[in-house]
Design a protein around this motif. Structure first.
Motif, PDB file in Angstrom:
ATOM      1  N   THR A 108       0.726  -1.225   0.150  1.00  0.00           N
ATOM      2  CA  THR A 108       0.025  -0.005   0.021  1.00  0.00           C
ATOM      3  C   THR A 108       0.792   1.376  -0.037  1.00  0.00           C
ATOM      4  O   THR A 108       1.786   1.463   0.800  1.00  0.00           O
ATOM      5  CB  THR A 108      -0.727   0.106   1.252  1.00  0.00           C
ATOM      6  OG1 THR A 108      -1.798  -1.101   1.071  1.00  0.00           O
ATOM      7  CG2 THR A 108      -1.893   1.284   1.267  1.00  0.00           C
ATOM      8  N   ALA A 109       0.498   2.178  -0.920  1.00  0.00           N
ATOM      9  CA  ALA A 109       1.451   3.377  -1.014  1.00  0.00           C
ATOM     10  C   ALA A 109       1.229   4.467  -0.095  1.00  0.00           C
ATOM     11  O   ALA A 109       0.161   4.201   0.480  1.00  0.00           O
ATOM     12  CB  ALA A 109       1.289   4.161  -2.424  1.00  0.00           C
ATOM     13  N   TRP A 110       2.192   5.169   0.227  1.00  0.00           N
ATOM     14  CA  TRP A 110       1.727   6.164   1.534  1.00  0.00           C
ATOM     15  C   TRP A 110       0.461   7.053   1.101  1.00  0.00           C
ATOM     16  O   TRP A 110      -0.126   7.124   2.268  1.00  0.00           O
ATOM     17  CB  TRP A 110       2.973   7.056   1.350  1.00  0.00           C
ATOM     18  CG  TRP A 110       2.944   8.129   2.316  1.00  0.00           C
ATOM     19  CD1 TRP A 110       2.407   9.656   1.790  1.00  0.00           C
ATOM     20  CD2 TRP A 110       3.116   8.288   3.560  1.00  0.00           C
ATOM     21  NE1 TRP A 110       2.591  10.452   2.954  1.00  0.00           N
ATOM     22  CE2 TRP A 110       2.713   9.616   4.045  1.00  0.00           C
ATOM     23  CE3 TRP A 110       3.353   7.366   4.800  1.00  0.00           C
ATOM     24  CZ2 TRP A 110       2.833  10.282   5.605  1.00  0.00           C
ATOM     25  CZ3 TRP A 110       3.443   7.812   6.130  1.00  0.00           C
ATOM     26  CH2 TRP A 110       3.263   9.156   6.251  1.00  0.00           C
ATOM     27  N   ASP A 111       0.257   7.453   0.049  1.00  0.00           N
ATOM     28  CA  ASP A 111      -1.112   8.199  -0.147  1.00  0.00           C
ATOM     29  C   ASP A 111      -2.377   7.394  -0.086  1.00  0.00           C
ATOM     30  O   ASP A 111      -3.094   8.075   0.308  1.00  0.00           O
ATOM     31  CB  ASP A 111      -0.965   8.799  -1.852  1.00  0.00           C
ATOM     32  CG  ASP A 111       0.182   9.553  -2.049  1.00  0.00           C
ATOM     33  OD1 ASP A 111       0.708  10.352  -1.187  1.00  0.00           O
ATOM     34  OD2 ASP A 111       0.524   9.809  -3.340  1.00  0.00           O
ATOM     35  N   TYR A 112      -2.273   6.072   0.082  1.00  0.00           N
ATOM     36  CA  TYR A 112      -3.238   5.242   0.295  1.00  0.00           C
ATOM     37  C   TYR A 112      -3.433   4.651   1.782  1.00  0.00           C
ATOM     38  O   TYR A 112      -4.370   4.173   2.191  1.00  0.00           O
ATOM     39  CB  TYR A 112      -3.568   4.072  -0.617  1.00  0.00           C
ATOM     40  CG  TYR A 112      -3.715   4.732  -1.916  1.00  0.00           C
ATOM     41  CD1 TYR A 112      -4.852   5.616  -2.415  1.00  0.00           C
ATOM     42  CD2 TYR A 112      -2.772   4.927  -2.997  1.00  0.00           C
ATOM     43  CE1 TYR A 112      -4.927   6.032  -3.988  1.00  0.00           C
ATOM     44  CE2 TYR A 112      -2.904   5.409  -4.024  1.00  0.00           C
ATOM     45  CZ  TYR A 112      -3.958   5.934  -4.518  1.00  0.00           C
ATOM     46  OH  TYR A 112      -4.102   6.689  -5.808  1.00  0.00           O
ATOM     47  N   ALA A 113      -2.245   5.025   2.623  1.00  0.00           N
ATOM     48  CA  ALA A 113      -2.332   4.269   3.893  1.00  0.00           C
ATOM     49  C   ALA A 113      -3.273   4.950   4.900  1.00  0.00           C
ATOM     50  O   ALA A 113      -3.669   6.187   4.711  1.00  0.00           O
ATOM     51  CB  ALA A 113      -0.786   4.702   4.436  1.00  0.00           C
ATOM     52  N   SER A 114      -3.701   4.126   5.838  1.00  0.00           N
ATOM     53  CA  SER A 114      -4.700   4.696   6.821  1.00  0.00           C
ATOM     54  C   SER A 114      -3.679   5.595   7.841  1.00  0.00           C
ATOM     55  O   SER A 114      -2.700   5.075   8.125  1.00  0.00           O
ATOM     56  CB  SER A 114      -5.163   3.518   7.544  1.00  0.00           C
ATOM     57  OG  SER A 114      -5.899   4.129   8.734  1.00  0.00           O
ATOM     58  N   ARG A 115      -4.040   6.592   7.910  1.00  0.00           N
ATOM     59  CA  ARG A 115      -3.370   7.746   8.859  1.00  0.00           C
ATOM     60  C   ARG A 115      -4.188   8.268   9.959  1.00  0.00           C
ATOM     61  O   ARG A 115      -5.336   8.069   9.909  1.00  0.00           O
ATOM     62  CB  ARG A 115      -2.617   8.696   8.330  1.00  0.00           C
ATOM     63  CG  ARG A 115      -1.590   7.931   7.036  1.00  0.00           C
ATOM     64  CD  ARG A 115      -0.995   9.021   6.205  1.00  0.00           C
ATOM     65  NE  ARG A 115      -2.184   9.524   5.335  1.00  0.00           N
ATOM     66  CZ  ARG A 115      -1.868   9.954   4.109  1.00  0.00           C
ATOM     67  NH1 ARG A 115      -0.512  10.137   3.705  1.00  0.00           N
ATOM     68  NH2 ARG A 115      -2.653  10.380   3.204  1.00  0.00           N
ATOM     69  N   SER A 116      -3.646   8.733  11.079  1.00  0.00           N
ATOM     70  CA  SER A 116      -4.288   9.055  12.201  1.00  0.00           C
ATOM     71  C   SER A 116      -3.360  10.216  12.647  1.00  0.00           C
ATOM     72  O   SER A 116      -2.114  10.223  12.695  1.00  0.00           O
ATOM     73  CB  SER A 116      -4.573   8.054  13.199  1.00  0.00           C
ATOM     74  OG  SER A 116      -5.028   8.772  14.280  1.00  0.00           O
ATOM     75  N   SER A 117      -3.841  11.498  13.149  1.00  0.00           N
ATOM     76  CA  SER A 117      -3.078  12.370  13.995  1.00  0.00           C
ATOM     77  C   SER A 117      -3.785  13.302  14.823  1.00  0.00           C
ATOM     78  O   SER A 117      -5.023  13.128  14.818  1.00  0.00           O
ATOM     79  CB  SER A 117      -2.521  13.543  12.823  1.00  0.00           C
ATOM     80  OG  SER A 117      -3.534  14.131  12.269  1.00  0.00           O
ATOM     81  N   GLY A 118      -3.160  13.983  15.862  1.00  0.00           N
ATOM     82  CA  GLY A 118      -3.905  14.623  16.692  1.00  0.00           C
ATOM     83  C   GLY A 118      -3.045  14.861  18.089  1.00  0.00           C
ATOM     84  O   GLY A 118      -1.766  14.445  18.051  1.00  0.00           O
ATOM     85  N   PRO A 119      -3.426  15.258  18.986  1.00  0.00           N
ATOM     86  CA  PRO A 119      -2.631  15.469  20.317  1.00  0.00           C
ATOM     87  C   PRO A 119      -2.718  14.384  21.096  1.00  0.00           C
ATOM     88  O   PRO A 119      -3.285  13.429  20.999  1.00  0.00           O
ATOM     89  CB  PRO A 119      -3.575  16.478  21.159  1.00  0.00           C
ATOM     90  CG  PRO A 119      -4.796  16.457  20.657  1.00  0.00           C
ATOM     91  CD  PRO A 119      -4.734  15.972  19.282  1.00  0.00           C
TER      92      PRO A 119
END
Length: 183
Positions: A108-119
């Motif tokens: 899975t390429a970076w552009d299609y990866a499941s990502r999450s962000s926040g504090p």
């Protein structure tokens, strides 16, 4: 005596070069990486990468929480500590940070990866306690976990782009399928 006379007559050009060298040296001293900040970021990154994909609300392409498989990779940057005056990692009890994580799915390429962000709030006990804000429409879920003086910083993103670039490079290296797998 001759050297002094030489410098007075022909050495005038050394002064601008000397000024440039002093300015460059000062800039290098100012730009030195902050070792304490790097230690906080590394500690936060390690703590986050120990969490399951589901705990970070990382989802598989099917839209379901990633429960099985997939390695979690993260970048983190501290925006505060408890106690606030701590200057050594050994003195820190709590790290307040922003994070950016991705789940590695081979191929899975970076552009299609499941990502999450926040504090995130990381309490440095044994075992570590990692608290992220759950997704949802209520912004108070974030503010409830962050001290009043740090709320503005909690809404920021990573300031150090090198951390994000490093995360992407680690992701791309981990997501590559082994050649001749299954043969």
């Amino acid at each position: 005596m001759c050297l002094v006379l030489f410098l007075r007559r022909q050495g005038w050009w050394l002064l601008p070069e000397l000024v440039v060298v002093v300015i460059l040296a000062a800039a290098l001293l100012i730009e030195q990486p902050n070792r304490f900040e790097d230690q906080l970021a590394a500690r936060a990154q390690t703590a986050l990468e120990q969490l399951s994909p589901a705990e970070l609300e990382l989802y598989e392409p099917s839209g379901h929480a990633a429960v099985h498989g997939g390695k979690v990779l993260c970048a983190a940057e501290s925006f505060g500590t408890e106690p606030p005056a701590a200057r050594r990692i050994e003195d820190v009890r709590v790290i307040y940070a922003v994070y950016f994580c991705a789940i590695v799915q081979p191929g899975t390429a970076w552009d299609y990866a499941s990502r999450s962000s926040g504090p995130v709030v990381i309490t440095l006990t044994d075992p570590l306690v990692v608290q992220t804000a759950r997704s949802g429409p209520d912004p108070d879920r974030v503010w409830a976990m962050i001290p009043d003086g740090l709320e503005q910083k909690a809404s920021a993103s990573l300031r150090e782009w090198g951390r994000l670039a490093g995360l992407r490079a680690r992701y791309e290296q981990a997501a590559v399928l082994p050649l001749n797998s299954g043969n």
